[in-house]
Design a protein around this motif. Sequence first.
Motif, PDB file in Angstrom:
ATOM      1  N   UNK A 165       0.831  -1.202   0.000  1.00 22.41           N
ATOM      2  CA  UNK A 165       0.000   0.000   0.000  1.00 22.41           C
ATOM      3  C   UNK A 165       0.868   1.255   0.000  1.00 22.41           C
ATOM      4  N   UNK A 166       0.390   2.265  -0.742  1.00 18.12           N
ATOM      5  CA  UNK A 166       1.042   3.571  -0.842  1.00 18.12           C
ATOM      6  C   UNK A 166       2.324   3.562  -1.665  1.00 18.12           C
ATOM      7  N   UNK A 167       2.507   2.512  -2.474  1.00 19.39           N
ATOM      8  CA  UNK A 167       3.603   2.564  -3.433  1.00 19.39           C
ATOM      9  C   UNK A 167       3.246   3.557  -4.534  1.00 19.39           C
ATOM     10  N   UNK A 168       4.223   3.985  -5.296  1.00 18.62           N
ATOM     11  CA  UNK A 168       3.975   4.956  -6.360  1.00 18.62           C
ATOM     12  C   UNK A 168       3.121   4.332  -7.458  1.00 18.62           C
ATOM     13  N   UNK A 169       2.193   5.118  -8.053  1.00 20.80           N
ATOM     14  CA  UNK A 169       1.334   4.583  -9.107  1.00 20.80           C
ATOM     15  C   UNK A 169       2.106   3.923 -10.249  1.00 20.80           C
ATOM     16  N   UNK A 170       3.285   4.451 -10.583  1.00 16.36           N
ATOM     17  CA  UNK A 170       4.062   3.882 -11.697  1.00 16.36           C
ATOM     18  C   UNK A 170       4.629   2.502 -11.377  1.00 16.36           C
ATOM     19  N   UNK A 171       4.561   2.094 -10.119  1.00 13.45           N
ATOM     20  CA  UNK A 171       5.022   0.763  -9.736  1.00 13.45           C
ATOM     21  C   UNK A 171       3.974  -0.313  -9.995  1.00 13.45           C
ATOM     22  N   UNK A 172       2.760   0.117 -10.352  1.00 11.56           N
ATOM     23  CA  UNK A 172       1.697  -0.825 -10.681  1.00 11.56           C
ATOM     24  C   UNK A 172       1.891  -1.296 -12.121  1.00 11.56           C
ATOM     25  N   UNK A 173       2.338  -2.528 -12.280  1.00 13.49           N
ATOM     26  CA  UNK A 173       2.665  -3.056 -13.606  1.00 13.49           C
ATOM     27  C   UNK A 173       1.730  -4.175 -14.055  1.00 13.49           C
ATOM     28  N   UNK A 174       1.228  -4.956 -13.108  1.00 12.98           N
ATOM     29  CA  UNK A 174       0.361  -6.092 -13.424  1.00 12.98           C
ATOM     30  C   UNK A 174      -0.939  -5.958 -12.643  1.00 12.98           C
ATOM     31  N   UNK A 175      -2.041  -5.938 -13.375  1.00  9.30           N
ATOM     32  CA  UNK A 175      -3.341  -5.690 -12.769  1.00  9.30           C
ATOM     33  C   UNK A 175      -4.328  -6.773 -13.187  1.00  9.30           C
ATOM     34  N   UNK A 176      -4.957  -7.418 -12.229  1.00  4.53           N
ATOM     35  CA  UNK A 176      -5.973  -8.435 -12.531  1.00  4.53           C
ATOM     36  C   UNK A 176      -7.364  -7.808 -12.447  1.00  4.53           C
ATOM     37  N   UNK A 177      -8.242  -8.207 -13.349  1.00  8.99           N
ATOM     38  CA  UNK A 177      -9.621  -7.708 -13.370  1.00  8.99           C
ATOM     39  C   UNK A 177     -10.565  -8.857 -13.682  1.00  8.99           C
ATOM     40  N   UNK A 178     -11.805  -8.708 -13.262  1.00  8.40           N
ATOM     41  CA  UNK A 178     -12.843  -9.670 -13.628  1.00  8.40           C
ATOM     42  C   UNK A 178     -13.291  -9.364 -15.053  1.00  8.40           C
ATOM     43  N   UNK A 179     -13.470 -10.399 -15.862  1.00  7.45           N
ATOM     44  CA  UNK A 179     -13.899 -10.217 -17.248  1.00  7.45           C
ATOM     45  C   UNK A 179     -15.157  -9.358 -17.307  1.00  7.45           C
TER      46      UNK A 179
END
Length: 259
Positions: free
Chosen positions: A128-142
Amino acid sequence: MFQNKYLFIFFVIFFPLSFLAQETPKKNYTIGVQSFKYYLPYSQFSNGKYSGFNKELLDMFAKNKDYNFTYKAYPLKRLYKTFLNQKLDFKYPDNPYWNASLKEKSNILYSDTVIEYIDGVMVLPENKNKKPQELKKLAIVAAFTPYPYLKDIKEGKIKTYEVFDYRNLITKALKKKVDGIYSNIAVSQYYLKNVLDKKNQLVFDDNLPYIKNYRSLSSIKYPHIIVEFNAFLKEKKRDIDILKKKYNLNNSLTPKNNR
């Protein structure tokens, strides 16, 4: 003369009854809902049965007004098409901003806010509270669109992984196969607590972009009932708050900002 006498009686007895039947207000209505197999605490559609907060709230309104509601569940695209073709009396949930371009030629009346919601990213507590640019892999529901991240996804800055249920979605984050999951926060929290018994093992990161909006009841055909529903939301606020508490929906999230 004998025939005329009975013809007269027929009109006196049966004509007024048929006339009154035509004047009787409609009491039976159809509500289009999402056929999500699991979307608790809001809703669940399983084995042809619709349940959850949404249904209990609408049933409460129906009982208050002596209406009968039939719930018809559809996949999202078909739900919108059926509703806009006026083959349904109401749609729930709805929002003026959802599929706005699709609805722009339809005269839809939306109710006041039933409940607010947040769609955002949940991560492991240590992330939590890492920089937004560190978000590289994101899972989502179809079929769930991560609107705040579409630009980064298109530019290849974020890679997405689609899954078909919340168990797989949450498991990906818990096993560190993705940096976070984009979902409705209340649904993910409910699933973590009540299905997986892993409460707080993922947390909402309000340092990352998210959407905060609201859910309403909508209708094209019966605007006067939307007006009645608005009055119901005010008059029965205490009962509705109790229902929200039952589904753990009254503890609203208070993120720092809405970006």
